[in-house]
Motif scaffolding. Structure first.
Motif, mmCIF file in Angstrom:
data_model
loop_
_atom_site.group_PDB
_atom_site.id
_atom_site.type_symbol
_atom_site.label_atom_id
_atom_site.label_comp_id
_atom_site.label_asym_id
_atom_site.label_seq_id
_atom_site.Cartn_x
_atom_site.Cartn_y
_atom_site.Cartn_z
ATOM 1 N N ILE A 141 0.854 -1.178 0.000
ATOM 2 C CA ILE A 141 0.000 0.000 0.000
ATOM 3 C C ILE A 141 0.892 1.231 0.000
ATOM 4 O O ILE A 141 1.964 1.223 0.619
ATOM 5 C CB ILE A 141 -0.946 -0.051 1.224
ATOM 6 N N SER A 142 0.473 2.278 -0.682
ATOM 7 C CA SER A 142 1.294 3.484 -0.723
ATOM 8 C C SER A 142 1.358 4.121 0.660
ATOM 9 O O SER A 142 0.434 3.992 1.472
ATOM 10 C CB SER A 142 0.735 4.492 -1.735
ATOM 11 N N ALA A 143 2.439 4.804 0.926
ATOM 12 C CA ALA A 143 2.626 5.470 2.220
ATOM 13 C C ALA A 143 1.517 6.483 2.467
ATOM 14 O O ALA A 143 1.018 6.612 3.591
ATOM 15 C CB ALA A 143 3.997 6.136 2.276
ATOM 16 N N ALA A 172 -3.227 7.948 5.665
ATOM 17 C CA ALA A 172 -4.630 8.367 5.740
ATOM 18 C C ALA A 172 -5.467 7.315 6.472
ATOM 19 O O ALA A 172 -6.330 7.652 7.285
ATOM 20 C CB ALA A 172 -5.183 8.623 4.342
ATOM 21 N N MET A 173 -5.200 6.045 6.192
ATOM 22 C CA MET A 173 -5.928 4.970 6.851
ATOM 23 C C MET A 173 -5.603 4.951 8.343
ATOM 24 O O MET A 173 -6.491 4.716 9.174
ATOM 25 C CB MET A 173 -5.578 3.629 6.201
ATOM 26 N N GLN A 174 -4.363 5.243 8.701
ATOM 27 C CA GLN A 174 -3.968 5.285 10.110
ATOM 28 C C GLN A 174 -4.712 6.402 10.846
ATOM 29 O O GLN A 174 -5.214 6.204 11.944
ATOM 30 C CB GLN A 174 -2.461 5.500 10.249
ATOM 31 N N ARG A 175 -4.813 7.569 10.214
ATOM 32 C CA ARG A 175 -5.546 8.682 10.833
ATOM 33 C C ARG A 175 -7.012 8.318 11.029
ATOM 34 O O ARG A 175 -7.614 8.586 12.073
ATOM 35 C CB ARG A 175 -5.413 9.956 9.995
ATOM 36 N N TRP A 176 -7.608 7.705 10.011
ATOM 37 C CA TRP A 176 -9.011 7.306 10.078
ATOM 38 C C TRP A 176 -9.206 6.260 11.172
ATOM 39 O O TRP A 176 -10.150 6.334 11.970
ATOM 40 C CB TRP A 176 -9.439 6.771 8.721
ATOM 41 N N GLU A 184 -11.459 6.470 14.776
ATOM 42 C CA GLU A 184 -12.523 5.527 15.120
ATOM 43 C C GLU A 184 -12.082 4.489 16.143
ATOM 44 O O GLU A 184 -12.803 3.517 16.398
ATOM 45 C CB GLU A 184 -13.051 4.866 13.841
ATOM 46 N N LEU A 185 -10.894 4.706 16.713
ATOM 47 C CA LEU A 185 -10.352 3.829 17.754
ATOM 48 C C LEU A 185 -10.262 2.376 17.310
ATOM 49 O O LEU A 185 -10.624 1.444 18.043
ATOM 50 C CB LEU A 185 -11.167 3.959 19.045
ATOM 51 N N ARG A 186 -9.783 2.183 16.092
ATOM 52 C CA ARG A 186 -9.564 0.850 15.545
ATOM 53 C C ARG A 186 -8.093 0.696 15.213
ATOM 54 O O ARG A 186 -7.383 1.671 15.029
ATOM 55 C CB ARG A 186 -10.351 0.642 14.244
ATOM 56 N N GLU A 191 -10.101 -3.762 6.945
ATOM 57 C CA GLU A 191 -11.108 -4.803 6.764
ATOM 58 C C GLU A 191 -12.514 -4.211 6.794
ATOM 59 O O GLU A 191 -13.375 -4.577 5.991
ATOM 60 C CB GLU A 191 -10.970 -5.878 7.837
ATOM 61 N N TYR A 192 -12.758 -3.264 7.682
ATOM 62 C CA TYR A 192 -14.060 -2.598 7.779
ATOM 63 C C TYR A 192 -14.401 -1.885 6.463
ATOM 64 O O TYR A 192 -15.505 -2.032 5.930
ATOM 65 C CB TYR A 192 -14.034 -1.605 8.943
ATOM 66 N N VAL A 193 -13.455 -1.140 5.926
ATOM 67 C CA VAL A 193 -13.680 -0.391 4.690
ATOM 68 C C VAL A 193 -13.907 -1.345 3.515
ATOM 69 O O VAL A 193 -14.820 -1.140 2.701
ATOM 70 C CB VAL A 193 -12.497 0.569 4.411
ATOM 71 N N LEU A 194 -13.109 -2.399 3.437
ATOM 72 C CA LEU A 194 -13.287 -3.373 2.353
ATOM 73 C C LEU A 194 -14.645 -4.070 2.457
ATOM 74 O O LEU A 194 -15.343 -4.227 1.455
ATOM 75 C CB LEU A 194 -12.166 -4.413 2.388
#
Length: 63
Positions: free
Chosen positions: A12-14, A19-23, A27-29, A36-39
């Motif tokens: 995955i690109s940095a 961005a996924m880490q911030r999201w 959401e405390l995940r 997995e949630y997004v997919l």
């Protein structure tokens, strides 16, 4: 019966990972649970995965 989990290496690109880490943090995940949630959501929205009544993992539920 619980859903079987399988490990899968992901390249995955940095930028996307950051961005996924911030999201996930918002959401405390974990990042893994957020991906997995997004997919899962995208698959359900596109009709490629039927919604299930399986109890979500602890990481799937925002605290």
């Amino acid at each position: 019966m619980s859903a079987e989990k399988k490990a899968y290496p992901l390249r995955i690109s940095a930028t996307v990972l950051e961005a996924m880490q911030r999201w996930a943090d918002d959401e405390l995940r974990s990042v893994n649970a957020q991906i997995e949630y997004v997919l899962r959501h995208a698959l359900q929205e596109s009709g490629r995965l039927k919604p299930t009544k399986v109890k979500p993992m602890a990481d799937d539920v925002p605290r």
